[in-house]
Design a protein around this motif. Structure first.
Motif, PDB file in Angstrom:
ATOM      1  N   MET A 184       0.836  -1.200   0.000  1.00 35.46           N
ATOM      2  CA  MET A 184       0.000   0.000   0.000  1.00 35.46           C
ATOM      3  C   MET A 184       0.875   1.256   0.000  1.00 35.46           C
ATOM      4  N   LYS A 185       0.645   2.137  -0.948  1.00 40.61           N
ATOM      5  CA  LYS A 185       1.423   3.372  -1.044  1.00 40.61           C
ATOM      6  C   LYS A 185       1.209   4.265   0.178  1.00 40.61           C
ATOM      7  N   SER A 186       0.026   4.161   0.773  1.00 39.29           N
ATOM      8  CA  SER A 186      -0.290   5.011   1.922  1.00 39.29           C
ATOM      9  C   SER A 186       0.651   4.766   3.094  1.00 39.29           C
ATOM     10  N   ILE A 187       1.222   3.548   3.175  1.00 35.95           N
ATOM     11  CA  ILE A 187       2.176   3.242   4.244  1.00 35.95           C
ATOM     12  C   ILE A 187       3.377   4.180   4.152  1.00 35.95           C
ATOM     13  N   TYR A 188       3.895   4.338   2.979  1.00 37.29           N
ATOM     14  CA  TYR A 188       5.113   5.129   2.772  1.00 37.29           C
ATOM     15  C   TYR A 188       4.803   6.624   2.750  1.00 37.29           C
ATOM     16  N   ILE A 189       3.613   6.968   2.291  1.00 39.83           N
ATOM     17  CA  ILE A 189       3.186   8.367   2.380  1.00 39.83           C
ATOM     18  C   ILE A 189       3.078   8.773   3.846  1.00 39.83           C
ATOM     19  N   ALA A 216      -8.493   1.550   7.810  1.00 41.88           N
ATOM     20  CA  ALA A 216      -9.796   1.578   7.155  1.00 41.88           C
ATOM     21  C   ALA A 216      -9.676   1.184   5.685  1.00 41.88           C
ATOM     22  N   LEU A 217      -8.629   1.670   5.029  1.00 42.95           N
ATOM     23  CA  LEU A 217      -8.410   1.314   3.624  1.00 42.95           C
ATOM     24  C   LEU A 217      -8.066  -0.158   3.479  1.00 42.95           C
ATOM     25  N   PHE A 218      -7.211  -0.646   4.356  1.00 42.27           N
ATOM     26  CA  PHE A 218      -6.722  -2.021   4.280  1.00 42.27           C
ATOM     27  C   PHE A 218      -7.834  -3.033   4.545  1.00 42.27           C
ATOM     28  N   ILE A 219      -8.539  -2.874   5.646  1.00 46.64           N
ATOM     29  CA  ILE A 219      -9.589  -3.834   6.004  1.00 46.64           C
ATOM     30  C   ILE A 219     -10.837  -3.619   5.151  1.00 46.64           C
ATOM     31  N   GLY A 220     -11.209  -2.361   4.927  1.00 40.81           N
ATOM     32  CA  GLY A 220     -12.396  -2.072   4.125  1.00 40.81           C
ATOM     33  C   GLY A 220     -12.286  -2.579   2.704  1.00 40.81           C
ATOM     34  N   ASN A 221     -11.077  -2.570   2.161  1.00 37.89           N
ATOM     35  CA  ASN A 221     -10.882  -3.047   0.793  1.00 37.89           C
ATOM     36  C   ASN A 221     -11.189  -4.537   0.667  1.00 37.89           C
TER      37      ASN A 221
END
Length: 282
Positions: free
Chosen positions: A21-26, A93-98
């Motif tokens: 997930m890109k959000s991790i690094y962001i 939320a992004l990880f589990i919701g996906n």
């Protein structure tokens, strides 16, 4: 043995998905940016006080006080200072919701994976992320504190709180991971989970604390004349800042803060696990 092997395979799959997930690094970039901005602001203000002291003489004293205040809050409340408690719920939320929106949860259940295993795997994954972010936040803030130009005496005082604060925030990382996981499994929507977790952060972390402070007159006087504000340490969102002072906690405060944290950890983990086991995956 096969069930254990299957569970670790599921956990490995979750960890791989999360790492992609890109959000991790962001999120890491945001943490570094916030720490740098706070340090630069402290340096700018300290420099201003040295050039233009309030009393015309002791500018360096004022600058050192500013440095101590800024760096103490930055370092010993590192996860709060760098936005960890805002970033991780969004990622969770992004990880589990996906997985719910993409139908992966139904696919797992169809292949014989138990709902309990799915929940525990997600909880462990979010917990590892929370712990890694906590460690990164302290590391980044420690570098910034060292580079801030504090005197050796001030630096020693600030860093003397860090070990206790770090231990307290590790416990809080477990509590918050349990909250994030349970809410995401309850709502089962990326947008809904994200909105609810952010509302909880604002209401329980800011609004509730402000209301209680006003009610007990601590917002004006700075002193809890009733002796009851200590019970705010039951609120894990309040502890997100209060744990910076873990070294100075009294026995009562420790019992409330750490006991409350363990209570919420068990409540949200067990409650979320039971509710998820009873609900159908749609």
């Amino acid at each position: 043995m096969q069930k254990v092997k299957n569970f670790f395979g599921l956990l490995a799959s979750d960890l791989i998905k999360l790492s992609r997930m890109k959000s991790i690094y962001i999120g890491v970039a945001v943490m570094v940016f916030l720490a740098a901005i706070i340090t630069l602001a402290q340096s700018a203000l300290a420099g201003f006080l040295q050039d233009y002291p309030a009393d015309g003489v002791t500018g360096s004293v004022g600058a050192e006080d500013i440095a101590a205040t800024f760096m103490f809050s930055l370092l010993n409340a590192a996860p709060s200072s760098t936005g960890v408690f805002f970033l991780v719920p969004i990622i969770a939320a992004l990880f589990i919701g996906n997985d719910f929106s993409s139908g992966m949860m139904r696919l797992y259940i169809g292949r014989g994976v138990r709902k309990t295993e799915l929940y525990v795997s997600k909880f462990i994954t979010i917990t590892l992320l929370m712990l890694i972010y906590t460690c990164i936040s302290f590391a980044v803030c420690a570098v910034c504190a060292k580079a801030s130009g504090m005197s050796a005496e001030t630096s020693a005082t600030v860093f003397s709180y860090t070990a206790d604060a770090f231990g307290a925030y590790v416990l809080l990382a477990l509590v918050m991971s349990a909250i994030y996981t349970s809410v995401c499994f309850l709502v089962r929507s990326k947008a809904g989970s994200m909105a609810l977790l952010i509302v909880m952060l604002i209401v329980l972390g800011d609004i509730l604390v402000t209301v209680v402070q006003i009610a007990l007159a601590t917002a004006v006087t700075g002193t809890d004349v009733t002796g009851r504000f200590v019970y705010m340490h039951f609120d894990p969102y309040y502890c997100a800042d209060a744990f910076a002072y873990a070294r100075d906690f009294t026995s009562q405060t420790k019992a409330i803060a750490y006991g409350g944290s363990v209570m919420w950890l068990v409540f949200f983990f067990a409650g979320g696990l039971l509710l998820n086991a009873k609900r159908d995956v749609k």
